[in-house]
Design a protein around this motif. Structure first.
Motif, PDB file in Angstrom:
ATOM      1  N   VAL A 151     -48.086  -3.729   5.558  1.00 53.34           N
ATOM      2  CA  VAL A 151     -47.107  -4.506   6.311  1.00 53.34           C
ATOM      3  C   VAL A 151     -47.636  -4.834   7.708  1.00 53.34           C
ATOM      4  O   VAL A 151     -47.403  -5.934   8.227  1.00 53.34           O
ATOM      5  CB  VAL A 151     -45.751  -3.762   6.384  1.00 53.34           C
ATOM      6  CG1 VAL A 151     -45.835  -2.493   7.212  1.00 53.34           C
ATOM      7  CG2 VAL A 151     -44.667  -4.676   6.936  1.00 53.34           C
TER       8      VAL A 151
ATOM      9  N   GLU B  10     -39.107  -9.522   8.345  1.00 57.44           N
ATOM     10  CA  GLU B  10     -38.292 -10.620   7.815  1.00 57.44           C
ATOM     11  C   GLU B  10     -37.323 -11.152   8.870  1.00 57.44           C
ATOM     12  O   GLU B  10     -37.182 -12.366   9.040  1.00 57.44           O
ATOM     13  CB  GLU B  10     -37.508 -10.151   6.591  1.00 57.44           C
ATOM     14  CG  GLU B  10     -38.349  -9.948   5.348  1.00 57.44           C
ATOM     15  CD  GLU B  10     -37.492  -9.594   4.140  1.00 57.44           C
ATOM     16  OE1 GLU B  10     -36.343 -10.077   4.054  1.00 57.44           O
ATOM     17  OE2 GLU B  10     -37.966  -8.838   3.283  1.00 57.44           O
TER      18      GLU B  10
ATOM     19  N   SER C 194     -36.621  -0.242   8.348  1.00 57.49           N
ATOM     20  CA  SER C 194     -37.861  -0.469   7.613  1.00 57.49           C
ATOM     21  C   SER C 194     -38.708  -1.540   8.311  1.00 57.49           C
ATOM     22  O   SER C 194     -38.180  -2.576   8.727  1.00 57.49           O
ATOM     23  CB  SER C 194     -37.527  -0.929   6.194  1.00 57.49           C
ATOM     24  OG  SER C 194     -38.638  -1.526   5.569  1.00 57.49           O
TER      25      SER C 194
ATOM     26  N   ARG D  77     -50.096  -7.736   7.296  1.00 56.81           N
ATOM     27  CA  ARG D  77     -49.373  -9.003   7.114  1.00 56.81           C
ATOM     28  C   ARG D  77     -48.838  -9.523   8.444  1.00 56.81           C
ATOM     29  O   ARG D  77     -48.911 -10.719   8.739  1.00 56.81           O
ATOM     30  CB  ARG D  77     -48.214  -8.797   6.137  1.00 56.81           C
ATOM     31  CG  ARG D  77     -48.627  -8.680   4.691  1.00 56.81           C
ATOM     32  CD  ARG D  77     -47.438  -8.271   3.831  1.00 56.81           C
ATOM     33  NE  ARG D  77     -47.726  -8.366   2.406  1.00 56.81           N
ATOM     34  CZ  ARG D  77     -46.987  -7.806   1.462  1.00 56.81           C
ATOM     35  NH1 ARG D  77     -45.902  -7.124   1.806  1.00 56.81           N
ATOM     36  NH2 ARG D  77     -47.309  -7.934   0.196  1.00 56.81           N
TER      37      ARG D  77
ATOM     38  N   SER E  84     -40.659  -3.690   7.009  1.00 57.32           N
ATOM     39  CA  SER E  84     -40.615  -4.965   6.283  1.00 57.32           C
ATOM     40  C   SER E  84     -39.332  -5.726   6.597  1.00 57.32           C
ATOM     41  O   SER E  84     -39.345  -6.959   6.700  1.00 57.32           O
ATOM     42  CB  SER E  84     -40.742  -4.728   4.775  1.00 57.32           C
ATOM     43  OG  SER E  84     -39.684  -3.925   4.297  1.00 57.32           O
TER      44      SER E  84
END
Length: 490
Positions: free
Chosen positions: A365, A327, A321, A368, A323
């Motif tokens: 995403v 992270e 993913s 960001r 995201s």
């Protein structure tokens, strides 16, 4: 035999859901409460996946395992009612339905179930490029075979659109399904997701009211928890998720609700509690990749860095993913491992590109990421377009932060206020959102509000980001304490 199978297939979704909410897990695992009730009674009655009510003497675990529905049947009930299904069971269901539609190409229901199963498999594996086009083809074939009264295919198309983050399309399909069958409860969860993605929280709450009036059970409790969460009712959300996990009818469903409970504990800054929820979710369902990534988040906050890196890598290996990659990249960057961080950022870009081939909107995403690690001006362009298309709270926060990073703090504050003020709809208590607003206000020399919002971010979750948490603490220290009140004149 054929007629019996067709009769079973033609049961309504509410009937299937009622059976599903009461069915035991395929492996014979049940909640402690349910086990106590079964053991304490001489005869226990269980509703099985085939709609059969079976009374069992004494709740013998061996008998429960023998009576549990087959993997394909259990997964079929799950996908028709919007319940998370185990990946191995999904694979069995897909094989069964692919065989079925090859033999009976005009079986509209089987096409709809097959398409919805592809959606769930794509969501669980992040293989959108391969599975979402197949899902759309199967669901549209169902509509072609039965163009009138096919609410099940419309529900599946709404679920697919939500998975792709195309909330306008999800709303259109969901409303069409509701118009056809207003008492079909399985439509309303899709409407809740669509309204939430479009920032219409009042209609999301109304859809929840309609859902709870039509149906009850763990699935509905979990959906209610999401709405409570968005309204800032964290204790209510926590209680609803606990009820959903306790009443889950399969290990995969229970693990999904535990993972969400872990997310909520994380949002509250309860890192040890979050880790316990994530670990239990993975123990119950080893394919629960969101919980594995959650373990990485919580372990990093607890200072267990090596374990955190490993947890993220395991999650990304099976569910790459974007995201999760963001992270992990930020965790590497916080440790000074810039080259390892770049590898994850490159993976993020590649996954967004691949997902786009499956129709997934990855602009949020990607925006960001670009705001903090790439080109803020590009982030602003992407997120402005996203805001025009689907103005949810998450997009407002991301756009405000991108504008700040691009140097436009006055406009940035307007979007940051949308994301954080109850008046504008931002009722969710989010440490990152408060951090963004506080940093924008600090740049605008609004020291009082900046101090207040940065302190609030750290109160909500001091560990919200391994990269930005230390920045927030330093900014609060530089702003100093609240000024003393001015003395009144004599």
């Amino acid at each position: 035999m054929e007629n019996a199978e067709r009769a079973a297939e033609e049961r309504t979704a509410p009937e299937e859901a009622a059976a599903d909410d009461a069915a035991p897990a395929a492996t014979g695992k049940v909640s402690r409460l349910r086990r106590r009730l079964l053991v304490g009674s001489l005869v226990g009655c269980l509703a099985l996946g085939g709609g059969v009510l079976l009374c069992l003497p004494g709740g013998d675990p061996a008998v429960r395992r023998a009576a549990a529905p087959a993997p394909g049947a259990q997964a079929g009930t799950a996908v028709r009612t919007g319940v998370p299904a185990a990946l191995p069971d999904l694979a069995v269901l897909i094989d069964e339905r692919e065989s079925r539609v090859r033999a009976h190409p005009r079986d509209a229901r089987s096409w709809a179930v097959l398409g919805t199963a592809y959606v769930e498999q794509g969501r669980r594996t992040a293989d959108a490029a391969a599975l979402y086009p197949k899902a759309e083809q199967a669901l549209r074939t169902s509509l072609k075979v039965r163009p009138k009264g096919n609410a099940e295919a419309l529900d599946g198309l709404a679920a697919l659109a939500n998975a792709r983050r195309d909330f306008r399309a999800a709303l259109s399909f969901g409303e069409a399904a509701r118009k056809l069958a207003p008492k079909r409860w399985t439509t309303y969860p899709q409407l809740i997701d669509a309204y939430t993605g479009l920032g219409d929280y009042k209609k999301a709450r109304k859809a929840l009211d309609s859902l709870t009036a039509l149906h009850s059970g763990p699935t509905v409790r979990a959906r209610a928890a999401g709405v409570y969460w968005d309204r800032g009712w964290r204790e209510d959300a926590q209680a609803a998720l606990a009820d959903a996990a306790a009443g889950a009818s399969s290990p995969a469903e229970q693990a999904a609700w535990l993972e969400r409970a872990g997310q909520l504990a994380w949002e509250r800054g309860e890192r040890a509690d979050a880790l316990r929820h994530f670990q239990e979710a993975v123990r119950i369902d080893p394919d629960q990749r969101a919980a594995q990534a959650g373990q990485g988040r919580a372990l990093a906050a607890l200072g267990r860095t090596s374990e955190a890196l490993n947890a993220y890598q395991v999650a990304l290996a099976k569910q790459p993913s974007p995201s999760y990659a963001l992270e992990l990249g930020e965790l590497y960057e916080s440790l000074g491992l810039t080259q390892a961080a770049r590898v994850q950022y490159d993976l993020l870009r590649e996954r967004v590109r691949q997902d786009a081939a499956g129709g997934v909107d990855g602009e949020l995403v990607l925006g960001r990421f670009e705001a903090d690690h790439g080109d803020p001006a590009s982030a602003v362009r992407r997120l402005r377009a996203e805001w025009r298309q689907q103005p949810g709270i998450a997009v407002a926060d991301a756009l405000g932060w991108a504008l700040h990073r691009a140097g436009d703090d006055k406009e940035a504050l307007r979007f940051a206020m949308i994301a954080t003020d109850r008046v504008h709809g931002g009722a969710m208590h989010s440490a990152p959102y408060m951090y963004h607003r506080g940093m924008i206000e600090r740049t605008l020399e609004r020291e009082g509000p900046a101090r207040r919002h940065l302190q609030e971010a750290l109160r909500i979750n001091p560990y919200f980001s391994p990269l930005l948490g230390p920045v927030a603490r330093e900014a609060v220290a530089r702003l100093g304490g609240e000024p003393a009140p001015a003395e009144l004149p004599e």
